[in-house]
Scaffold this active site. Sequence first.
Site, PDB file in Angstrom:
ATOM      1  N   THR A  65       0.820  -1.217   0.000  1.00  0.00           N
ATOM      2  CA  THR A  65       0.000   0.000   0.000  1.00  0.00           C
ATOM      3  C   THR A  65       0.854   1.267   0.000  1.00  0.00           C
ATOM      4  O   THR A  65       0.343   2.374   0.126  1.00  0.00           O
ATOM      5  CB  THR A  65      -0.933   0.010   1.226  1.00  0.00           C
ATOM      6  N   HIS A  93       7.879  -0.081   6.413  1.00  0.00           N
ATOM      7  CA  HIS A  93       8.423   0.767   7.480  1.00  0.00           C
ATOM      8  C   HIS A  93       8.803  -0.121   8.666  1.00  0.00           C
ATOM      9  O   HIS A  93       8.619  -1.348   8.619  1.00  0.00           O
ATOM     10  CB  HIS A  93       7.425   1.861   7.889  1.00  0.00           C
ATOM     11  N   HIS A 152       6.997  -3.116  10.159  1.00  0.00           N
ATOM     12  CA  HIS A 152       7.004  -4.426   9.501  1.00  0.00           C
ATOM     13  C   HIS A 152       8.197  -5.290   9.930  1.00  0.00           C
ATOM     14  O   HIS A 152       8.281  -6.457   9.528  1.00  0.00           O
ATOM     15  CB  HIS A 152       7.065  -4.251   7.975  1.00  0.00           C
ATOM     16  N   LYS A 184      -8.502   0.642  11.535  1.00  0.00           N
ATOM     17  CA  LYS A 184      -8.305   1.921  10.852  1.00  0.00           C
ATOM     18  C   LYS A 184      -9.509   2.805  11.170  1.00  0.00           C
ATOM     19  O   LYS A 184     -10.653   2.349  11.135  1.00  0.00           O
ATOM     20  CB  LYS A 184      -8.176   1.731   9.338  1.00  0.00           C
ATOM     21  N   ARG A 190      -9.677   3.545   3.772  1.00  0.00           N
ATOM     22  CA  ARG A 190      -8.416   3.768   3.061  1.00  0.00           C
ATOM     23  C   ARG A 190      -8.702   4.336   1.668  1.00  0.00           C
ATOM     24  O   ARG A 190      -9.735   4.043   1.071  1.00  0.00           O
ATOM     25  CB  ARG A 190      -7.660   2.446   2.875  1.00  0.00           C
ATOM     26  N   GLN A 194      -8.530 -12.469   2.944  1.00  0.00           N
ATOM     27  CA  GLN A 194      -7.348 -12.965   3.651  1.00  0.00           C
ATOM     28  C   GLN A 194      -7.566 -14.400   4.138  1.00  0.00           C
ATOM     29  O   GLN A 194      -6.632 -15.205   4.159  1.00  0.00           O
ATOM     30  CB  GLN A 194      -6.984 -12.058   4.829  1.00  0.00           C
ATOM     31  N   ASP A 229      -3.306  -6.851  15.325  1.00  0.00           N
ATOM     32  CA  ASP A 229      -4.496  -6.334  14.650  1.00  0.00           C
ATOM     33  C   ASP A 229      -5.009  -7.285  13.568  1.00  0.00           C
ATOM     34  O   ASP A 229      -6.076  -7.072  12.990  1.00  0.00           O
ATOM     35  CB  ASP A 229      -4.219  -4.950  14.053  1.00  0.00           C
ATOM     36  N   LYS A 231       1.909   4.960  17.263  1.00  0.00           N
ATOM     37  CA  LYS A 231       2.397   3.682  16.772  1.00  0.00           C
ATOM     38  C   LYS A 231       3.908   3.724  16.614  1.00  0.00           C
ATOM     39  O   LYS A 231       4.474   4.691  16.116  1.00  0.00           O
ATOM     40  CB  LYS A 231       1.751   3.364  15.423  1.00  0.00           C
ATOM     41  N   LYS A 281       6.473   5.622  13.919  1.00  0.00           N
ATOM     42  CA  LYS A 281       5.994   6.908  13.433  1.00  0.00           C
ATOM     43  C   LYS A 281       6.416   7.984  14.431  1.00  0.00           C
ATOM     44  O   LYS A 281       6.338   7.790  15.636  1.00  0.00           O
ATOM     45  CB  LYS A 281       4.481   6.891  13.264  1.00  0.00           C
ATOM     46  N   THR A 282       6.876   9.086  13.922  1.00  0.00           N
ATOM     47  CA  THR A 282       7.336  10.177  14.768  1.00  0.00           C
ATOM     48  C   THR A 282       6.630  11.449  14.351  1.00  0.00           C
ATOM     49  O   THR A 282       5.851  11.465  13.399  1.00  0.00           O
ATOM     50  CB  THR A 282       8.858  10.388  14.628  1.00  0.00           C
TER      51      THR A 282
END
Length: 424
Positions: free
Chosen positions: A43, A48, A51, A85, A89, A179, A200, A235, A238-239
């Site tokens: 996606t 990042h 993962h 989410k 998306r 899935q 999740d 999360k 992420k910053t």
Amino acid sequence: MNYINLLDELKQRNLIFHITNEDLLKKKIKNNFISLYCGFDPTADSLHIGHLLPLITLKRFQIAGHTPIVLIGGATSLIGDPSFKSKERLLNLTNNIKIWTGKIIKQISSFLNFHCGSNSAVILNNKEWFEKMNILSFLRDIGKHFSINTMINREAVKQRIQRLDQGISFTEFSYNLLQAYDFFILNKKKEVSLQIGGSDQWGNISAGMHLINRISRKSVYGLTLPLLTQSNGMKFGKTESGTIWLDPQKTTPYKFYQFWNNIEDIYVYDFLRLFTFLNCNEIQIREKNKYKNNQIIHDKLFLSKYMTQLVHGKKNLSAAERITNILFLKNINKIKKSDFQQLKKDGIPSIEVYKIKDLQEALVLCSLAQSRTQAKNMIISNSISINSNKITNKNYIFCDNDKIFCEFTLLSRGKKHHCLIHWK
């Protein structure tokens, strides 16, 4: 790592959030080598650091003799996973997904061994089977095994349904079935008996186990990993300045290195357990002695080096260390031209100039001082450096010797405030 006690080791490392039929799975992997899989939807054009945990866990299983399968969601990424989410998306273009898939496969390939014999890693794409399936077959053969009542009571779906401003589309609602079908196909074609993923993904993994049991009457297993969050609830990965990507063009190795070097102390030993292959007993000893002889500082540095080399290799680790030495240890003699270019890209404030009258003007242009008067006072108070050399002459004028590689000058105020001047 001995495959006999693999699950025990994962527990020691706090890597297990959910697990199904633990005793049976432990017995199965004690007596047999299994195939397991984890899915990655393309996606974006890069993975990042969120993962990293599933990738490293796949590697742990492979080292123990099991066969890791990476499933690229070429089809499911067209739908989008709604799991936890807050809103729908944006749908991605098919051509973008194709390009992103190639980049992500390249990143994944550096973590697993694809040439080690019987348990060589495998990469598959679910586009392969979904492209061949029509909607009637899917609804008739797969959809009939799922209860809407159960699906809408999944926590991730329930949260969206209760938000009247967002809700959930049928497109995203169907992701759970897609899935589940992935797990079914991989079990059928590759004898995959275990799916792993972030916590999740528990609902999606459970759906796959349910489908396999209904159609094939087989028992398979699910294992989820903890989703890491920081003390501010954000999360992990992420910053305030954005996501920490694995692609060096999006997050440079220096910035990646600094991310690990700047984590809060409370995470150091948890992360050593989760992300590294250090022995758990050794980590426990390090943690016990963390306040002796600055041990925690050394351990955080070890983590920074380990993770940067793992993702970016030795060469880029060396570059990150050189830049760190320049900014924090004032060791500018070993810098390379490429390091300056990376430094400029990394969010270090920089300006491009053709000519500057004097140091006072430079300090104002670099936003290290608000006025020439303040700049002068800073110089006099011995807080200004050019290329790590203190400058005390309030009327200092730049010379050619200040321009490293005839292009760059590092201007500093104290230890933490820097600006890179790029002479054109």
